[in-house]
Motif scaffolding. Structure first.
Motif, PDB file in Angstrom:
ATOM      1  N   ASP A   1     -14.099 -60.121 -21.375  1.00  0.00           N
ATOM      2  CA  ASP A   1     -13.937 -60.984 -20.207  1.00  0.00           C
ATOM      3  C   ASP A   1     -12.480 -61.182 -19.810  1.00  0.00           C
ATOM      4  O   ASP A   1     -12.178 -61.763 -18.783  1.00  0.00           O
ATOM      5  N   GLU A   2     -11.547 -60.688 -20.605  1.00  0.00           N
ATOM      6  CA  GLU A   2     -10.124 -60.742 -20.250  1.00  0.00           C
ATOM      7  C   GLU A   2      -9.687 -59.503 -19.475  1.00  0.00           C
ATOM      8  O   GLU A   2      -8.555 -59.439 -19.024  1.00  0.00           O
ATOM      9  N   ARG A   3     -10.568 -58.548 -19.342  1.00  0.00           N
ATOM     10  CA  ARG A   3     -10.193 -57.292 -18.682  1.00  0.00           C
ATOM     11  C   ARG A   3     -10.561 -57.331 -17.201  1.00  0.00           C
ATOM     12  O   ARG A   3     -11.728 -57.429 -16.846  1.00  0.00           O
ATOM     13  N   PRO A   4      -9.573 -57.222 -16.323  1.00  0.00           N
ATOM     14  CA  PRO A   4      -9.879 -57.188 -14.892  1.00  0.00           C
ATOM     15  C   PRO A   4     -10.588 -55.894 -14.518  1.00  0.00           C
ATOM     16  O   PRO A   4     -10.341 -54.849 -15.118  1.00  0.00           O
ATOM     17  N   VAL A   5     -11.475 -55.985 -13.527  1.00  0.00           N
ATOM     18  CA  VAL A   5     -12.214 -54.814 -13.053  1.00  0.00           C
ATOM     19  C   VAL A   5     -11.688 -54.456 -11.661  1.00  0.00           C
ATOM     20  O   VAL A   5     -11.875 -55.217 -10.711  1.00  0.00           O
ATOM     21  N   PRO A   6     -10.984 -53.324 -11.547  1.00  0.00           N
ATOM     22  CA  PRO A   6     -10.427 -52.947 -10.241  1.00  0.00           C
ATOM     23  C   PRO A   6     -11.514 -52.587  -9.239  1.00  0.00           C
ATOM     24  O   PRO A   6     -12.526 -51.992  -9.596  1.00  0.00           O
TER      25      PRO A   6
ATOM     26  N   PHE B   1      -7.298 -59.195 -10.578  1.00  0.00           N
ATOM     27  CA  PHE B   1      -6.642 -59.760 -11.742  1.00  0.00           C
ATOM     28  C   PHE B   1      -7.571 -60.717 -12.463  1.00  0.00           C
ATOM     29  O   PHE B   1      -8.608 -61.118 -11.934  1.00  0.00           O
ATOM     30  N   VAL B   2      -7.147 -61.106 -13.652  1.00  0.00           N
ATOM     31  CA  VAL B   2      -7.743 -62.222 -14.378  1.00  0.00           C
ATOM     32  C   VAL B   2      -6.589 -63.069 -14.905  1.00  0.00           C
ATOM     33  O   VAL B   2      -5.516 -62.550 -15.208  1.00  0.00           O
ATOM     34  N   PRO B   3      -6.795 -64.396 -14.985  1.00  0.00           N
ATOM     35  CA  PRO B   3      -5.793 -65.228 -15.643  1.00  0.00           C
ATOM     36  C   PRO B   3      -5.709 -64.823 -17.117  1.00  0.00           C
ATOM     37  O   PRO B   3      -6.728 -64.509 -17.739  1.00  0.00           O
ATOM     38  N   TYR B   4      -4.511 -64.811 -17.673  1.00  0.00           N
ATOM     39  CA  TYR B   4      -4.344 -64.350 -19.047  1.00  0.00           C
ATOM     40  C   TYR B   4      -3.116 -65.003 -19.668  1.00  0.00           C
ATOM     41  O   TYR B   4      -2.003 -64.820 -19.167  1.00  0.00           O
ATOM     42  N   GLU B   5      -3.317 -65.750 -20.721  1.00  0.00           N
ATOM     43  CA  GLU B   5      -2.236 -66.367 -21.500  1.00  0.00           C
ATOM     44  C   GLU B   5      -1.195 -67.067 -20.630  1.00  0.00           C
ATOM     45  O   GLU B   5       0.009 -66.859 -20.782  1.00  0.00           O
ATOM     46  N   GLY B   6      -1.650 -67.888 -19.697  1.00  0.00           N
ATOM     47  CA  GLY B   6      -0.738 -68.648 -18.851  1.00  0.00           C
ATOM     48  C   GLY B   6      -0.108 -67.860 -17.726  1.00  0.00           C
ATOM     49  O   GLY B   6       0.771 -68.352 -17.032  1.00  0.00           O
ATOM     50  N   GLY B   7      -0.539 -66.631 -17.539  1.00  0.00           N
ATOM     51  CA  GLY B   7      -0.061 -65.776 -16.452  1.00  0.00           C
ATOM     52  C   GLY B   7      -1.231 -65.009 -15.876  1.00  0.00           C
ATOM     53  O   GLY B   7      -2.347 -65.528 -15.814  1.00  0.00           O
TER      54      GLY B   7
END
Length: 138
Positions: free
Chosen positions: A108-113, A47-53
């Motif tokens: 940088d907002e895109r998680p890499v599985p 995951f990545v942190p994104y918009e408070g979630g």
């Protein structure tokens, strides 16, 4: 649970939202929890942190995709030190949803599985509730 006489337990403190969100930035794997017809399921995801979630990717035809869009979900990240019997835990709760405009996400907002296979579906669990606790060594 019984304890030996003189056993010293650690102190637990509640974390504020800002500290919880900061702790999320230091991790890349957490666990998403949701309910199916057979009961609760908890699965690890990158995951990545994104918009408070949090934001993670999944395959479009797996159990996450089938049970999360528009439904309540929890996301948990933690760190535990067995030697010092200390650690922290952050819980993000909200109604999960698919991200429609993936192209609007910055690189940088895109998680890499880490898992192989196509993970083309982006899932956002907004931080409707973000809570955490820290256990200090005794």
């Amino acid at each position: 649970m019984t304890t030996s006489p003189g056993w010293v337990h650690g102190r637990i403190t509640e974390l504020d939202r800002a500290e919880c969100l900061e702790l999320l930035t230091g991790r890349s794997v957490g666990r998403v929890a949701f309910c199916t017809a057979d009961g609760p399921v908890v699965l690890p995801v990158n995951f990545v942190p994104y918009e408070g979630g949090v934001l993670f990717r999944t395959a479009p035809h797996n159990s996450i995709a089938q049970h999360l869009n528009g439904r309540p979900a929890c996301f948990e990240v933690d760190e535990v030190d067995d030697f010092t019997e200390s650690g922290w835990s952050v819980l993000v709760r909200g109604t999960a949803g698919f991200v429609d405009d993936v192209h609007a996400l910055l690189r940088d907002e895109r998680p890499v599985p880490w898992a192989e296979g196509t993970r083309s579906l982006f899932v956002h669990v907004p931080g409707t509730s973000v809570t955490g606790r820290r256990l200090f060594p005794g």
